[in-house]
Design an enzyme around this catalytic site. Structure first.
Site, PDB file in Angstrom:
ATOM      1  N   GLU A  27       0.736  -1.410   0.004  1.00 35.70           N
ATOM      2  CA  GLU A  27       0.066   0.069   0.015  1.00 35.70           C
ATOM      3  C   GLU A  27       0.796   1.182  -0.012  1.00 35.70           C
ATOM      4  OE1 GLU A  27      -0.473  -2.375   2.078  1.00 35.70           O
ATOM      5  OE2 GLU A  27      -2.483  -3.256   2.004  1.00 35.70           O
ATOM      6  N   ASP A  69      26.745  23.729 -24.729  1.00 38.04           N
ATOM      7  CA  ASP A  69      27.328  25.133 -25.141  1.00 38.04           C
ATOM      8  C   ASP A  69      28.760  25.394 -24.550  1.00 38.04           C
ATOM      9  OD1 ASP A  69      24.982  25.526 -26.902  1.00 38.04           O
ATOM     10  OD2 ASP A  69      24.034  26.215 -24.982  1.00 38.04           O
TER      11      ASP A  69
END
Length: 685
Positions: A27, A69
């Site tokens: 659960e 980059d």
């Protein structure tokens, strides 16, 4: 039906079915996973990486290629005018250097606020500051007043141009941009000397801009198009701008290589400049491939470049379309790609990559919207930290799944014993007690396992395959077949110990009103408490999958210790508070039973610790057994018995070489990869 088949009454069969259903449904698993991912997102946000999608945390852990980059990500984005070259004087300093710096500064759009701070592109800010440093400052108001036309920087021709002049009779065009682009616009064609000088500056790691211009004849019309302005130019010189790498990037790149990640640079800058920066931070080990004009690379050539082994690639003079092609090609090769970007046109590539990384400081809103992760500090090292956190979160998810699944076996076995004995053995555990375990005692330790620190060596192993699921066969075998089986054996031992001590025999009546009813209630309580104490041992065992518990420390997860304290206190309340005894069917445990179940955590943890020790020893021996004899002799040239691991003498210097080698052709690297399962680098004994 199975209960009826073995002779159970219908009511007992129904209880058996309900018990199995409750025992087999974890659960607390779904909320635990969700909370663990949410906690991972929160931790990453504190480190400078804002994750926009919970599932991206798991994807980060399997990333194996970073396309980054250069400017602002690998470097500090704090450019400085470092070199000036003129056709007449080369790199010599003089009044001509100041004149060239001033001319280049006129071709900018930088502004200054009321406090005197410059705002704009870092490259142009460096030109303004460089002109002032060469005693040729530019007044920005006068620059704007004397400007008659402006053609903003265009990433395709890589040029920017302005028309400046004090009046309409004395105007001139100033153009700055990539040297090869400016060279094509010169009136006398390509300038070989300038291109050679630009290449020399680029090899020193500088961003190189060419500056050219021409006078407009008196009374001539202003150029209406940039093609009309950027033609018949005369080269004025070159300026070299240096942007130092971030100091933490080199270590981040080293961590990438240790973790099996490749780093590619996708930049609009010159190939030599980007390659110099790449080598400075460690990108390109063992080999670096530079694509000088990546914008024009074909699909076949791109596929060949990216399919090449361990080579890292610099894609220079790239465009947003290049990033998109690179992301598509890497995905086609089965790679998990993280791609950085900051511009509007980078959005398609950021969306296509598995992890699109936008810049929080310098990026556009469009890029941040398309990205999966936003860097608040624009720092490459933050990407690596995020990948490490992704691996840690993924490992922790597996840890608490092991923890939760390990309790299914001791919860199911009592019902199987009850059913297979046709009721001769009374039910050792009640449904309410199972619910108390699943929803009360195991939830907090499971959440605490989601906050576990990274296991030693988490960034020393290759990325996991993208096809690998969270739950594996070995994981189920460990939880159900080892931890679960040991726990089941221990709790059934406690159950039968309490009954047999009271004189119980198979088939004896234990219902209400019988002489053995209190002993039966005490036995079920021992089963319940035994499962809880086994949870403590399982939690300690689940903290690590490879390393020993002493390597991560017993007290390094205070949340887990608090969770264990809570579940023990919660169990004590259910066992000893009279009001709850009637509700959960428990009874106070005598001291000898408490002493018995108090040993369960050590037994459960100890069996798993022994298993991990055997596996580590086996892997170490297997790694050495499969190292070629020639490689071992290359590493240990003075050793006669090269297979005698513990007797191999290694100097401290040789040991450091072995631990830090990155060359795949070397025996050191080969041996290091074979022993990669060890939590620490190989060192002399």
């Amino acid at each position: 039906m199975a209960g009826v088949a073995v002779g159970l009454p219908l009511t007992d069969s129904l209880m058996f079915a309900i018990g199995l259903l409750v025992a087999n449904v974890p659960e607390g698993l779904l909320p635990t996973i969700t909370l663990a991912l949410a906690v991972g997102v929160r931790v990453l946000a504190r480190e400078g990486a804002v994750i926009k999608r919970l599932s991206a945390v798991e994807t980060l852990g399997s990333t194996n290629v970073i396309c980054t980059d250069k400017t602002g990500t690998l470097t500090q984005n704090r450019m400085k005018l470092q070199a000036v070259w003129t056709p007449e004087h080369g790199r010599e300093n003089g009044p001509w250097a100041g004149a060239l710096a001033r001319t280049s500064a006129l071709c900018t759009t930088v502004s200054r606020d009321a406090q005197g701070e410059l705002h704009g592109d870092p490259t142009e800010i460096a030109l303004i500051e460089g002109a002032a440093a060469h005693a040729a400052p530019v007044d920005l108001d006068q620059r704007d007043t004397g400007r008659h036309a402006l053609f903003h920087f265009d990433p395709r021709p890589r040029l920017m141009s302005v028309v400046q002049g004090d009046d309409a009779q004395h105007m001139h065009v100033i153009v700055k941009g990539a040297p090869e682009s400016v060279s094509r616009s010169l009136s006398d064609g390509h300038d070989a000397a300038a291109l050679a000088a630009a290449d020399e500056l680029a090899h020193d790691g500088m961003r190189v801009l060419a500056v050219a211009g021409r006078e407009l004849s008196s009374g001539s019309e202003l150029p209406a198009r940039r093609q009309d302005a950027e033609t018949e130019l005369r080269l004025l010189g070159l300026v070299g701008l240096y942007d130092p790498p971030r100091p933490e990037v080199a270590d981040a790149v080293r961590r990438c290589h240790e973790a099996g990640l490749r780093v590619h640079i996708v930049t609009g800058d010159n190939g030599a400049t980007a390659a110099a920066v790449a080598r400075e931070v460690g990108i390109g080990e063992p080999s670096l491939h530079v694509v000088a004009q990546s914008e024009s690379i074909g699909d076949h050539d791109l596929n060949q470049v990216l399919a090449h082994g361990n080579a890292e690639v610099v894609f220079a003079r790239s465009s947003p379309e290049t990033k998109l092609k690179v992301a598509d090609t890497l995905r086609a090769h089965g790679q998990i790609v993280a791609m950085t970007g900051d511009g509007v046109n980078d959005a398609p590539a950021l969306h296509r990559a598995h992890i699109g990384v936008a810049m929080g400081r310098s990026g556009t809103d469009v890029a941040r919207e398309a990205a999966t992760m936003v860097l608040t500090d624009d720092n490459f090292a933050t990407i690596v930290d995020a990948i490490e956190s992704g691996r840690r979160v993924y490992d922790n998810v597996r840890k608490f799944i092991v923890y939760i699944f390990a309790h299914l076996t001791p919860e199911v076995v009592p019902f199987l014993v009850f059913a297979l004995s046709a009721g001769a053995v009374p039910l050792p555990l009640t449904v309410l007690q199972i619910l108390a375990i699943d929803l009360g005692t195991e939830t907090l330790p499971a959440l605490a396992l989601g906050r576990e620190r990274a296991e030693p060596g988490v960034m020393s192993r290759p990325p996991r395959p993208s096809s690998q699921g969270v739950i594996s066969r070995d994981m189920l075998l460990r939880s159900w077949g080892r931890l679960g089986a040991v726990s089941a054996a221990l709790i059934m031992t406690a159950f039968f110990y309490v009954l047999w001590r009271a004189g119980w025999h198979p088939g004896s009546a234990t219902g209400p009103g019988t002489a053995l009813h209190h002993a039966y209630i005490t036995a079920t309580t021992a089963t319940f408490a035994g499962i809880v104490t086994c949870q403590v041992g399982t939690a300690m065992a689940a903290r690590t999958d490879h390393a020993a518990l002493r390597d991560i420390g017993l007290f390094t997860n205070p949340l887990l210790l608090a969770g264990i304290a809570f579940e023990l206190a919660f169990t004590a309340v259910l066992v000893y508070v009279p009001l709850l005894q009637g509700l959960f069917g428990t009874a106070a445990l005598p001291p000898d039973v408490v002493a018995l179940i108090a040993t369960f955590p050590v037994l459960v943890w100890g069996t798993d610790e022994l298993r991990r020790w055997v596996r580590r020893a086996h892997r170490k021996n297997t790694a050495l057994t499969h190292v070629p004899e020639a490689h071992l002799r290359a590493v240990y040239p003075l050793t006669e018995n090269v297979r005698g691991w513990s007797r191999v003498p290694v100097s401290a210097e040789r040991s450091e070489d072995l631990a830090g080698s990155q060359d795949p052709a070397s025996p050191e690297w080969w041996l290091q990869q074979r022993c990669a399962s060890r939590p620490r680098p190989i060192r002399a004994r």
